[in-house]
Design a protein around this motif. Sequence first.
Motif, PDB file in Angstrom:
ATOM      1  N   ARG A  49     -53.946 -12.601 -24.416  1.00 32.26           N
ATOM      2  CA  ARG A  49     -55.224 -13.398 -24.830  1.00 32.26           C
ATOM      3  C   ARG A  49     -56.186 -13.291 -23.800  1.00 32.26           C
ATOM      4  NH1 ARG A  49     -51.025 -16.951 -26.463  1.00 32.26           N
ATOM      5  NH2 ARG A  49     -50.952 -17.971 -24.543  1.00 32.26           N
ATOM      6  N   TRP A  50     -55.754 -13.065 -22.548  1.00 30.53           N
ATOM      7  CA  TRP A  50     -56.848 -12.767 -21.442  1.00 30.53           C
ATOM      8  C   TRP A  50     -57.593 -11.518 -21.691  1.00 30.53           C
ATOM      9  CZ3 TRP A  50     -57.105  -8.969 -18.093  1.00 30.53           C
ATOM     10  CH2 TRP A  50     -58.083  -9.052 -16.792  1.00 30.53           C
ATOM     11  N   LEU A  51     -56.666 -10.289 -22.251  1.00 33.92           N
ATOM     12  CA  LEU A  51     -57.297  -9.138 -22.511  1.00 33.92           C
ATOM     13  C   LEU A  51     -58.150  -9.312 -23.584  1.00 33.92           C
ATOM     14  CD1 LEU A  51     -54.216  -6.710 -22.039  1.00 33.92           C
ATOM     15  CD2 LEU A  51     -56.456  -6.590 -20.760  1.00 33.92           C
ATOM     16  N   GLN A  52     -57.955 -10.203 -24.870  1.00 36.20           N
ATOM     17  CA  GLN A  52     -58.799 -10.171 -25.733  1.00 36.20           C
ATOM     18  C   GLN A  52     -60.360 -10.803 -25.349  1.00 36.20           C
ATOM     19  OE1 GLN A  52     -57.893  -9.207 -29.043  1.00 36.20           O
ATOM     20  NE2 GLN A  52     -60.203  -9.114 -28.844  1.00 36.20           N
ATOM     21  N   GLU A  53     -60.218 -11.685 -24.263  1.00 40.27           N
ATOM     22  CA  GLU A  53     -61.467 -12.144 -23.779  1.00 40.27           C
ATOM     23  C   GLU A  53     -62.244 -11.286 -23.292  1.00 40.27           C
ATOM     24  OE1 GLU A  53     -62.867 -15.238 -24.215  1.00 40.27           O
ATOM     25  OE2 GLU A  53     -61.321 -15.821 -25.691  1.00 40.27           O
ATOM     26  N   HIS A  54     -61.570 -10.197 -22.667  1.00 39.02           N
ATOM     27  CA  HIS A  54     -62.386  -9.175 -21.788  1.00 39.02           C
ATOM     28  C   HIS A  54     -62.791  -8.060 -22.950  1.00 39.02           C
ATOM     29  CE1 HIS A  54     -61.110 -10.774 -18.141  1.00 39.02           C
ATOM     30  NE2 HIS A  54     -61.589 -10.005 -17.444  1.00 39.02           N
ATOM     31  N   VAL A  55     -62.415  -7.785 -23.978  1.00 38.82           N
ATOM     32  CA  VAL A  55     -62.514  -7.014 -25.118  1.00 38.82           C
ATOM     33  C   VAL A  55     -63.944  -7.525 -25.584  1.00 38.82           C
ATOM     34  CG1 VAL A  55     -61.730  -6.185 -27.132  1.00 38.82           C
ATOM     35  CG2 VAL A  55     -60.140  -5.783 -25.255  1.00 38.82           C
ATOM     36  N   ASP A  56     -63.804  -8.795 -26.024  1.00 37.55           N
ATOM     37  CA  ASP A  56     -65.051  -9.562 -26.753  1.00 37.55           C
ATOM     38  C   ASP A  56     -66.062  -9.225 -25.729  1.00 37.55           C
ATOM     39  OD1 ASP A  56     -63.579  -9.861 -29.129  1.00 37.55           O
ATOM     40  OD2 ASP A  56     -62.972 -11.911 -28.567  1.00 37.55           O
ATOM     41  N   GLN A  57     -66.176  -9.808 -24.479  1.00 38.47           N
ATOM     42  CA  GLN A  57     -66.884  -9.824 -23.530  1.00 38.47           C
ATOM     43  C   GLN A  57     -67.614  -8.149 -23.557  1.00 38.47           C
ATOM     44  OE1 GLN A  57     -65.874 -10.905 -19.607  1.00 38.47           O
ATOM     45  NE2 GLN A  57     -68.083 -11.153 -19.048  1.00 38.47           N
ATOM     46  N   ALA A  58     -66.750  -7.086 -23.481  1.00 40.26           N
ATOM     47  CA  ALA A  58     -67.229  -5.885 -23.626  1.00 40.26           C
ATOM     48  C   ALA A  58     -68.050  -5.508 -24.737  1.00 40.26           C
ATOM     49  CB  ALA A  58     -66.332  -4.853 -23.428  1.00 40.26           C
ATOM     50  N   ALA A  59     -67.665  -6.126 -25.893  1.00 39.15           N
ATOM     51  CA  ALA A  59     -68.133  -5.975 -27.222  1.00 39.15           C
ATOM     52  C   ALA A  59     -69.594  -6.496 -27.393  1.00 39.15           C
ATOM     53  CB  ALA A  59     -67.425  -6.334 -28.347  1.00 39.15           C
ATOM     54  N   CYS A  60     -69.714  -7.518 -26.690  1.00 31.19           N
ATOM     55  CA  CYS A  60     -70.697  -8.530 -26.758  1.00 31.19           C
ATOM     56  C   CYS A  60     -71.784  -7.763 -25.804  1.00 31.19           C
ATOM     57  CB  CYS A  60     -70.753  -9.735 -26.014  1.00 31.19           C
ATOM     58  SG  CYS A  60     -69.507 -10.937 -26.971  1.00 31.19           S
ATOM     59  N   LEU A  61     -71.612  -6.696 -25.048  1.00 35.28           N
ATOM     60  CA  LEU A  61     -72.336  -5.899 -24.196  1.00 35.28           C
ATOM     61  C   LEU A  61     -72.547  -4.613 -24.860  1.00 35.28           C
ATOM     62  CD1 LEU A  61     -71.118  -7.015 -20.601  1.00 35.28           C
ATOM     63  CD2 LEU A  61     -73.234  -7.902 -21.814  1.00 35.28           C
ATOM     64  N   GLY A  62     -71.928  -4.442 -26.296  1.00 38.28           N
ATOM     65  CA  GLY A  62     -72.177  -3.391 -26.848  1.00 38.28           C
ATOM     66  C   GLY A  62     -71.413  -2.017 -26.454  1.00 38.28           C
ATOM     67  N   HIS A  63     -70.014  -2.559 -25.815  1.00 38.98           N
ATOM     68  CA  HIS A  63     -69.288  -1.593 -25.477  1.00 38.98           C
ATOM     69  C   HIS A  63     -67.831  -1.954 -26.446  1.00 38.98           C
ATOM     70  CE1 HIS A  63     -66.780   1.465 -23.196  1.00 38.98           C
ATOM     71  NE2 HIS A  63     -66.000   0.488 -22.751  1.00 38.98           N
ATOM     72  N   GLU A  64     -67.202  -0.799 -26.767  1.00 37.57           N
ATOM     73  CA  GLU A  64     -65.850  -0.999 -27.498  1.00 37.57           C
ATOM     74  C   GLU A  64     -64.824  -0.581 -26.582  1.00 37.57           C
ATOM     75  OE1 GLU A  64     -63.467   0.562 -31.480  1.00 37.57           O
ATOM     76  OE2 GLU A  64     -65.741   1.030 -31.097  1.00 37.57           O
ATOM     77  N   ALA A  65     -63.977  -1.420 -25.934  1.00 42.38           N
ATOM     78  CA  ALA A  65     -63.017  -0.945 -25.072  1.00 42.38           C
ATOM     79  C   ALA A  65     -62.036  -0.230 -25.580  1.00 42.38           C
ATOM     80  CB  ALA A  65     -62.464  -2.422 -24.608  1.00 42.38           C
ATOM     81  N   SER A  66     -61.240   0.405 -24.642  1.00 43.93           N
ATOM     82  CA  SER A  66     -60.160   1.327 -25.320  1.00 43.93           C
ATOM     83  C   SER A  66     -59.116   0.739 -24.527  1.00 43.93           C
ATOM     84  CB  SER A  66     -60.463   2.680 -24.673  1.00 43.93           C
ATOM     85  OG  SER A  66     -60.543   2.830 -23.255  1.00 43.93           O
ATOM     86  N   ALA A  67     -57.702   1.196 -25.222  1.00 46.68           N
ATOM     87  CA  ALA A  67     -56.698   0.832 -24.631  1.00 46.68           C
ATOM     88  C   ALA A  67     -56.310   1.181 -23.021  1.00 46.68           C
ATOM     89  CB  ALA A  67     -55.380   1.245 -25.377  1.00 46.68           C
ATOM     90  N   GLU A  68     -56.909   2.243 -22.631  1.00 49.51           N
ATOM     91  CA  GLU A  68     -56.926   2.745 -21.334  1.00 49.51           C
ATOM     92  C   GLU A  68     -57.607   1.753 -20.406  1.00 49.51           C
ATOM     93  OE1 GLU A  68     -57.711   4.783 -23.811  1.00 49.51           O
ATOM     94  OE2 GLU A  68     -56.057   5.921 -23.858  1.00 49.51           O
ATOM     95  N   GLU A  69     -58.811   1.305 -20.662  1.00 51.17           N
ATOM     96  CA  GLU A  69     -59.471   0.325 -19.895  1.00 51.17           C
ATOM     97  C   GLU A  69     -58.838  -0.891 -19.714  1.00 51.17           C
ATOM     98  OE1 GLU A  69     -64.114   0.837 -20.581  1.00 51.17           O
ATOM     99  OE2 GLU A  69     -63.074   0.813 -22.405  1.00 51.17           O
ATOM    100  N   ALA A  70     -58.229  -1.343 -20.980  1.00 54.14           N
ATOM    101  CA  ALA A  70     -57.398  -2.671 -20.978  1.00 54.14           C
ATOM    102  C   ALA A  70     -56.124  -2.636 -20.077  1.00 54.14           C
ATOM    103  CB  ALA A  70     -56.787  -2.912 -22.651  1.00 54.14           C
TER     104      ALA A  70
END
Length: 487
Positions: A449-470
Amino acid sequence: MTTVKATPETEVERLLCCILPGTEWENHLYCVGGYVRDQLMGLDSKDLDLVVDLEGAAEAFCQRLHEIWPHCTTGPHQLGVHYPIWHIGFCRDIRIEDQTYHVKGAELDVADTQQESFPDDESRQRVTRFGTLEQDARRRDFTVNQLMRCCTTGKTVDPSGRGQQDIRDSVLRCHPDVDPRQVFRDDPLRMLRMHRFTVKYNWHPTVEVENAVAKEAHRIKIVSGERVRDELVKMTQTGNFANAIDYMHHTGLLAYILPEVDILTTVDQGTRHHSEGNAFQHTLLLLSKVDPTTVACFVALLHDTGKLATQERDGDHVRFHGHEEASGVIAGAVMRRLRFDNQTVDKVTFIVSNHMRAHHSKDWNSRAVRRFVRDMGDDLEAVLHQTEHDGQSSYGADGQPKPNIIPRLRRRIEEQLVIPIRQKPILGGQAVMDILGCSPGPRVGTAQRWLQEHVDQAACLGHEASAEEATVWLREEYDEGAADDGV
């Protein structure tokens, strides 16, 4: 007979008219019930039911059809032990000399004419024995369903003398020689059928029929949940489910089949947010707006059933905090009582439980929008539709519907979908355990769930996070104590 388009069923009638003369069934085989009624109304019907007024002739007739056309018909079989009906189907068209009868796909149910009794007051189990054509007609619920048509001559037979006129006058009445209370006492399901016919065809039951339903409504308790469900589902398909529910409340039947809905008439909602009336009136208004599907209708029907238990008053202000969760629990119980399949139960329960969530969307940030879409999953559109119609059915103190918040929310969702919203965690459970060096348990879900929040935060800034970044985030930035606190 009113002209209707050719169907496999009408082709069967044409075939029978050709083959019956000179046989033992000549002038003894009749089309009956809803099939005849619908054709007289100019409607198509696939429910071709036949009766033979010769004892034991139904089985013999079906067997004979199969003997003549063994490759064009399915093997006859009996549908019931206590109420014997013989079934046969046509799997190919039939050609006789230069005539082709396009009967493929037609299904016939054939029975001897019957008279019946119901010796057990706690059961719909009937006892039947051979009867006359008149006795067979009298055991049927309404005059419009007692009509018959001779398969040899094509002549319509009206045993009550009123069936055809009642169709023209849009009247529902029982046979004049039969007590309406006895009709409903014998088979209480007929009371639900009466309500369905009323809203489907805009028919008007006689005062005697309505009074009989009011007096025998309690008998509906002996009808199985499955049979009640089937009738209610058919009512949703008429497009007049709101009228059906309102009429069942009027006759008293609703209190026995859906007491959770009937009691909403006692739930005052105040006028600040619901000047349209009590919770039952609001429900009817909502039902009049939703699509005529099973899920949409039952969501609307049950969405506020938790209001009675959650009602709070503060002067003239009435609140129902948490009523959606309470309604979800009740909705699940009702749907299970009516023997809906698990998928439908879960879907209705989920939508009811979440129907208030989007009402707060004006205060959401972009991450909250993404979280909402992810949480709603495949039911997103259904939740949005329910929320929109619910708002349009809620009138403020000024007598106007609430502002429609859903179009703006849809635009915000569309903006967020530029970067796909993940329904599954970006890292699987095993990957999280390997990185954190932990065993299966709650820690894994917390980290995801913590990771999902970071993924969403990145998406809101226009960036699609990868598994490597996670993976890097989890190794270098994850604070398990802060995550447990909801950070």
